[in-house]
Design an enzyme around this catalytic site. Structure first.
Site, PDB file in Angstrom:
ATOM      1  N   HIS A  51       0.843  -1.226   0.000  1.00  0.00           N
ATOM      2  CA  HIS A  51       0.000   0.000   0.000  1.00  0.00           C
ATOM      3  C   HIS A  51       0.857   1.245   0.000  1.00  0.00           C
ATOM      4  O   HIS A  51       0.956   1.892   1.030  1.00  0.00           O
ATOM      5  CB  HIS A  51      -0.927  -0.010   1.210  1.00  0.00           C
ATOM      6  CG  HIS A  51      -2.095   0.907   1.090  1.00  0.00           C
ATOM      7  ND1 HIS A  51      -2.072   2.219   1.513  1.00  0.00           N
ATOM      8  CD2 HIS A  51      -3.329   0.699   0.584  1.00  0.00           C
ATOM      9  CE1 HIS A  51      -3.247   2.771   1.302  1.00  0.00           C
ATOM     10  NE2 HIS A  51      -4.021   1.871   0.737  1.00  0.00           N
ATOM     11  N   ILE A  57       1.796   4.835   1.433  1.00  0.00           N
ATOM     12  CA  ILE A  57       0.953   5.676   2.294  1.00  0.00           C
ATOM     13  C   ILE A  57       0.240   4.768   3.300  1.00  0.00           C
ATOM     14  O   ILE A  57      -0.083   3.621   3.001  1.00  0.00           O
ATOM     15  CB  ILE A  57      -0.075   6.525   1.516  1.00  0.00           C
ATOM     16  CG1 ILE A  57      -1.073   5.664   0.756  1.00  0.00           C
ATOM     17  CG2 ILE A  57       0.613   7.495   0.583  1.00  0.00           C
ATOM     18  CD1 ILE A  57      -2.247   6.451   0.187  1.00  0.00           C
ATOM     19  N   GLY A  60      -6.040   4.607   5.187  1.00  0.00           N
ATOM     20  CA  GLY A  60      -6.975   5.403   5.990  1.00  0.00           C
ATOM     21  C   GLY A  60      -7.654   4.599   7.076  1.00  0.00           C
ATOM     22  O   GLY A  60      -7.861   5.103   8.191  1.00  0.00           O
ATOM     23  N   VAL A  61      -7.973   3.338   6.785  1.00  0.00           N
ATOM     24  CA  VAL A  61      -8.635   2.526   7.806  1.00  0.00           C
ATOM     25  C   VAL A  61      -7.720   2.278   8.998  1.00  0.00           C
ATOM     26  O   VAL A  61      -8.200   2.131  10.124  1.00  0.00           O
ATOM     27  CB  VAL A  61      -9.170   1.184   7.235  1.00  0.00           C
ATOM     28  CG1 VAL A  61     -10.252   1.422   6.211  1.00  0.00           C
ATOM     29  CG2 VAL A  61      -8.064   0.348   6.640  1.00  0.00           C
ATOM     30  N   GLU A  65      -8.226   3.150  12.837  1.00  0.00           N
ATOM     31  CA  GLU A  65      -7.969   2.147  13.883  1.00  0.00           C
ATOM     32  C   GLU A  65      -7.073   2.724  14.976  1.00  0.00           C
ATOM     33  O   GLU A  65      -7.306   2.485  16.166  1.00  0.00           O
ATOM     34  CB  GLU A  65      -7.333   0.893  13.282  1.00  0.00           C
ATOM     35  CG  GLU A  65      -6.897  -0.149  14.297  1.00  0.00           C
ATOM     36  CD  GLU A  65      -8.024  -0.751  15.136  1.00  0.00           C
ATOM     37  OE1 GLU A  65      -7.731  -1.211  16.268  1.00  0.00           O
ATOM     38  OE2 GLU A  65      -9.188  -0.782  14.684  1.00  0.00           O
TER      39      GLU A  65
END
Length: 147
Positions: A51, A57, A60-61, A65
């Site tokens: 990723h 990067i 986003g999840v 978290e």
């Protein structure tokens, strides 16, 4: 009263472990009000392998978290023994927004502000920043459930 937590103290509160423990330290915590935590983002994080390999990067999840884990720490410090023997689950995310990517070398500042709790459902307003720049925000709800 402001509380600070190192990684060993964090591990006493959160069941997460590497590679999923996403709070490295707590630099400020006022129980029932606010927590400020830190996630040091390094290139050797396992998610960077995919990723994305050419432009890594932080997903986003995983930022969400990390914010949710910060709420768990604030709830633990706020409730004390009231949450003993309970598991703290993420049950809702509202109004999530993302502004800029988080990359290796960034220090992600995680802020959780307590909004309310009712019948073991806890609500927080959360925000993440890097170098004073807004990265992400969300309203996060978690539930404390008997283990």
């Amino acid at each position: 009263m402001s509380i600070k937590l190192d990684i060993l103290q964090i591990q006493e509160f959160l069941p997460h472990r590497y590679p999923f423990l996403l709070v490295d330290k707590v630099i400020e915590c006022e129980p029932g009000v606010r927590l400020l935590g830190v996630k040091n983002v390094t290139y050797n994080e396992p998610f960077f392998q995919g990723h994305f390999p050419q432009k890594p990067i932080m997903p986003g999840v995983l930022i969400l978290e990390a914010l949710a884990q910060s709420t768990g720490l604030l709830a633990s410090e706020t409730a004390g023994d009231e949450l003993a023997g309970m598991i703290y689950y993420l049950v809702g995310i509202d109004k999530a927004k993302f502004k800029r990517p988080v990359v290796p070398g960034d220090q992600l500042m995680l802020e959780a502000k307590f909004l309310k709790s009712k019948r073991n459902i806890w609500a927080f307003e959360c925000c993440a920043e890097v170098d004073g720049e807004f990265v992400a925000s969300a309203e996060i709800r978690c539930a404390a459930v008997v283990n």
